[in-house]
Design an enzyme around this catalytic site. Structure first.
Site, PDB file in Angstrom:
ATOM      1  N   GLY A  99       5.026 -10.396   3.932  1.00  0.00           N
ATOM      2  CA  GLY A  99       5.760 -10.309   5.189  1.00  0.00           C
ATOM      3  C   GLY A  99       5.106 -11.111   6.297  1.00  0.00           C
ATOM      4  O   GLY A  99       3.871 -11.140   6.421  1.00  0.00           O
ATOM      5  N   GLN A 100       5.941 -11.725   7.122  1.00  0.00           N
ATOM      6  CA  GLN A 100       5.453 -12.407   8.334  1.00  0.00           C
ATOM      7  C   GLN A 100       4.804 -11.414   9.292  1.00  0.00           C
ATOM      8  O   GLN A 100       3.979 -11.775  10.127  1.00  0.00           O
ATOM      9  CB  GLN A 100       6.623 -13.112   9.036  1.00  0.00           C
ATOM     10  CG  GLN A 100       6.188 -13.918  10.249  1.00  0.00           C
ATOM     11  CD  GLN A 100       7.333 -14.191  11.197  1.00  0.00           C
ATOM     12  OE1 GLN A 100       8.421 -14.535  10.758  1.00  0.00           O
ATOM     13  NE2 GLN A 100       7.098 -14.033  12.488  1.00  0.00           N
TER      14      GLN A 100
ATOM     15  N   LEU B  59       6.628   3.113   1.644  1.00  0.00           N
ATOM     16  CA  LEU B  59       7.561   1.984   1.707  1.00  0.00           C
ATOM     17  C   LEU B  59       8.655   2.211   2.738  1.00  0.00           C
ATOM     18  O   LEU B  59       9.125   3.327   2.946  1.00  0.00           O
ATOM     19  CB  LEU B  59       8.175   1.753   0.321  1.00  0.00           C
ATOM     20  CG  LEU B  59       7.152   1.480  -0.792  1.00  0.00           C
ATOM     21  CD1 LEU B  59       7.868   1.257  -2.127  1.00  0.00           C
ATOM     22  CD2 LEU B  59       6.283   0.272  -0.463  1.00  0.00           C
ATOM     23  N   HIS B  60       9.071   1.113   3.377  1.00  0.00           N
ATOM     24  CA  HIS B  60      10.152   1.139   4.369  1.00  0.00           C
ATOM     25  C   HIS B  60      11.013  -0.099   4.143  1.00  0.00           C
ATOM     26  O   HIS B  60      10.771  -0.876   3.206  1.00  0.00           O
ATOM     27  CB  HIS B  60       9.571   1.208   5.780  1.00  0.00           C
ATOM     28  CG  HIS B  60       8.527   0.165   6.063  1.00  0.00           C
ATOM     29  ND1 HIS B  60       8.797  -1.184   6.029  1.00  0.00           N
ATOM     30  CD2 HIS B  60       7.199   0.264   6.337  1.00  0.00           C
ATOM     31  CE1 HIS B  60       7.707  -1.862   6.309  1.00  0.00           C
ATOM     32  NE2 HIS B  60       6.703  -1.007   6.484  1.00  0.00           N
TER      33      HIS B  60
ATOM     34  N   ASP C 199       2.480  -9.477   8.822  1.00  0.00           N
ATOM     35  CA  ASP C 199       1.025  -9.652   8.691  1.00  0.00           C
ATOM     36  C   ASP C 199       0.755 -11.148   8.515  1.00  0.00           C
ATOM     37  O   ASP C 199       0.342 -11.600   7.448  1.00  0.00           O
ATOM     38  CB  ASP C 199       0.519  -8.852   7.489  1.00  0.00           C
ATOM     39  CG  ASP C 199       0.793  -7.372   7.659  1.00  0.00           C
ATOM     40  OD1 ASP C 199      -0.018  -6.682   8.272  1.00  0.00           O
ATOM     41  OD2 ASP C 199       1.859  -6.900   7.195  1.00  0.00           O
TER      42      ASP C 199
ATOM     43  N   SER D 157       6.554  -0.518  10.180  1.00  0.00           N
ATOM     44  CA  SER D 157       5.197  -0.446   9.655  1.00  0.00           C
ATOM     45  C   SER D 157       4.973   0.945   9.084  1.00  0.00           C
ATOM     46  O   SER D 157       5.480   1.936   9.634  1.00  0.00           O
ATOM     47  CB  SER D 157       4.193  -0.690  10.792  1.00  0.00           C
ATOM     48  OG  SER D 157       2.906  -0.240  10.402  1.00  0.00           O
TER      49      SER D 157
ATOM     50  N   MET E 110       0.844  -1.195   0.000  1.00  0.00           N
ATOM     51  CA  MET E 110       0.000   0.000   0.000  1.00  0.00           C
ATOM     52  C   MET E 110       0.884   1.251   0.000  1.00  0.00           C
ATOM     53  O   MET E 110       0.414   2.342   0.326  1.00  0.00           O
ATOM     54  CB  MET E 110      -0.938  -0.006   1.204  1.00  0.00           C
ATOM     55  CG  MET E 110      -1.887  -1.207   1.176  1.00  0.00           C
ATOM     56  SD  MET E 110      -3.396  -0.932   2.108  1.00  0.00           S
ATOM     57  CE  MET E 110      -2.746  -0.684   3.742  1.00  0.00           C
ATOM     58  N   GLY E 111       2.168   1.096  -0.332  1.00  0.00           N
ATOM     59  CA  GLY E 111       3.060   2.256  -0.379  1.00  0.00           C
ATOM     60  C   GLY E 111       3.516   2.689   1.001  1.00  0.00           C
ATOM     61  O   GLY E 111       3.426   1.916   1.957  1.00  0.00           O
TER      62      GLY E 111
ATOM     63  N   HIS F 103       9.298  -3.520   3.408  1.00  0.00           N
ATOM     64  CA  HIS F 103       8.878  -3.722   2.015  1.00  0.00           C
ATOM     65  C   HIS F 103      10.110  -3.996   1.123  1.00  0.00           C
ATOM     66  O   HIS F 103      10.066  -4.840   0.233  1.00  0.00           O
ATOM     67  CB  HIS F 103       8.198  -2.461   1.461  1.00  0.00           C
ATOM     68  CG  HIS F 103       6.952  -2.043   2.176  1.00  0.00           C
ATOM     69  ND1 HIS F 103       6.876  -0.901   2.938  1.00  0.00           N
ATOM     70  CD2 HIS F 103       5.719  -2.611   2.235  1.00  0.00           C
ATOM     71  CE1 HIS F 103       5.644  -0.763   3.420  1.00  0.00           C
ATOM     72  NE2 HIS F 103       4.926  -1.794   3.017  1.00  0.00           N
TER      73      HIS F 103
HETATM   74  P1  AMP Z   1       1.512  -3.047   3.446  1.00  0.00           P
HETATM   75  O1  AMP Z   1       2.074  -1.970   2.565  1.00  0.00           O
HETATM   76  O2  AMP Z   1       1.462  -2.676   4.883  1.00  0.00           O
HETATM   77  O3  AMP Z   1       0.225  -3.614   2.911  1.00  0.00           O
HETATM   78  O4  AMP Z   1       2.576  -4.239   3.385  1.00  0.00           O
HETATM   79  C1  AMP Z   1       2.973  -4.800   2.164  1.00  0.00           C
HETATM   80  C2  AMP Z   1       3.775  -6.038   2.422  1.00  0.00           C
HETATM   81  O5  AMP Z   1       4.944  -5.725   3.197  1.00  0.00           O
HETATM   82  C3  AMP Z   1       2.992  -7.091   3.231  1.00  0.00           C
HETATM   83  O6  AMP Z   1       3.285  -8.380   2.713  1.00  0.00           O
HETATM   84  C4  AMP Z   1       3.550  -6.907   4.615  1.00  0.00           C
HETATM   85  O7  AMP Z   1       3.453  -8.065   5.423  1.00  0.00           O
HETATM   86  C5  AMP Z   1       5.001  -6.577   4.315  1.00  0.00           C
HETATM   87  N1  AMP Z   1       5.617  -5.892   5.460  1.00  0.00           N
HETATM   88  C6  AMP Z   1       5.126  -4.821   6.139  1.00  0.00           C
HETATM   89  N2  AMP Z   1       5.940  -4.518   7.184  1.00  0.00           N
HETATM   90  C7  AMP Z   1       6.951  -5.426   7.162  1.00  0.00           C
HETATM   91  C8  AMP Z   1       8.098  -5.649   7.981  1.00  0.00           C
HETATM   92  N3  AMP Z   1       8.379  -4.876   9.042  1.00  0.00           N
HETATM   93  N4  AMP Z   1       8.924  -6.663   7.654  1.00  0.00           N
HETATM   94  C9  AMP Z   1       8.656  -7.463   6.578  1.00  0.00           C
HETATM   95  N5  AMP Z   1       7.593  -7.300   5.770  1.00  0.00           N
HETATM   96  C10 AMP Z   1       6.751  -6.301   6.057  1.00  0.00           C
END
Ligand code: AMP
Length: 279
Positions: A146-147, A32-33, A149, A184, A29-30, A36
């Site tokens: 990612g683990q 990014l860190h 979630d 996050s 969902m952008g 991601h």
């Molecule tokens: P999101 O943008 O929050 O929807 O996350 C996108 C993907 O990045 C999902 O598969 C998340 O599980 C993964 N992700 C988010 N935070 C982390 C993290 N700290 N470490 C590893 N993967 C992550």
């Protein structure tokens, strides 16, 4: 690096890729860190072309959640992707992605009853629907999640199996700050004091994990210890702290097989989730 704003433009690019190339896919969902970017780098080492989608999916937000204020720093995201060697970003407009009369949903029944599914009704239906649609568009060989979630990743793994999707779904360990706080996109909502207090979450999870490694198998003993440690950090609200089975995500009393310790806790208005795998 290509940036596609429409499904049609992406499809033209995908069709023109030589057949010997493999596509790795990182849906996001952008905002990014490094979490991601770890997924992108795993994908880069396994596949010739990595596609990152950036789409804040309205279907997975509840009416009182943070959809409208969710951070959308697209330029910074594109720069990170370009530096990481990503081949293409797919960042569709919601109007192109969901026609006005969109009414088709996919639901993985069962696993969505527990943990976040219990407190965020409809959330996982939104996730599975968007990810299935993205899989159809992107046509990846592998997809990276990612683990962090864990419930989402296990639900999607089941969807891939149940629907015989021809792709390999991989789960990557959680990337953390030095303090232990799981990275996050929502951490930007935390003020400095909340961010310090929120380090109690990973500390409690790791304390419980080491108790499990020393032989503790009682879910109540582990989760009560975590609750005490987290309550000492003055959270605004504890949504859940649970020990569940890795296979069903149902709560368990005794940890005699592969399990997950998972939690969701509010500091201020920000809901944070984290987990550790046991076995
Ligand atoms: P999101 O943008 O929050 O929807 O996350 C996108 C993907 O990045 C999902 O598969 C998340 O599980 C993964 N992700 C988010 N935070 C982390 C993290 N700290 N470490 C590893 N993967 C992550």
């Amino acid at each position: 690096m290509e940036i596609f704003r429409t499904i049609a433009e992406y499809r033209d690019w995908r069709k023109a890729l030589p057949s010997g190339r493999s596509v790795g896919f990182v849906p996001t969902m952008g905002a990014l860190h490094a979490g991601h970017m770890r997924l992108a780098s795993e994908s880069r080492s396994a596949d010739s072309d990595t596609v990152v989608s950036i789409f804040v999916n309205p279907l997975q937000f509840g009416p009182s959640e943070d959809f409208s204020r969710y951070p959308r720093p697209f330029e910074a995201d594109a720069k990170l992707c370009s530096e990481a060697g990503v081949a293409a970003i797919l960042a569709p407009e919601a109007a192109d992605f969901y026609p006005a009369d969109f009414s088709t949903y996919v639901e993985v029944a069962g696993l969505d009853k527990y943990l976040c599914g219990a407190s965020r009704p409809g959330h996982f239906r939104g996730v599975t629907t968007v990810v299935l649609k993205l899989f159809h568009i992107v046509q990846p060989h592998r997809a990276w999640f990612g683990q962090k979630d864990i419930q989402q990743a296990l639900i999607l793994k089941k969807m891939v199996r149940d629907m015989s999707l021809d792709l390999d779904l991989r789960i990557v360990p959680t990337v953390r700050e030095d303090s232990g706080l799981a990275l996050s996109s929502r951490n930007v909502y935390l003020n400095p004091d909340e961010k310090t207090r929120a380090t109690a979450l990973s500390k409690a999870l790791f304390t419980a994990k080491s108790a499990w490694e020393k032989g503790e198998r009682s879910a109540a003993a582990l989760t009560n210890g975590m609750r005490r440690e987290i309550e000492a950090s003055s959270p605004t609200r504890i949504d859940y702290i649970e020990a569940v089975s890795q296979a069903s995500l149902a709560p368990i009393d005794t940890l005699d097989g592969p399990a997950v310790l998972a939690l969701a806790v509010f500091y201020g208005k920000t809901r944070l989730i984290d987990n550790v795998l046991l076995g």
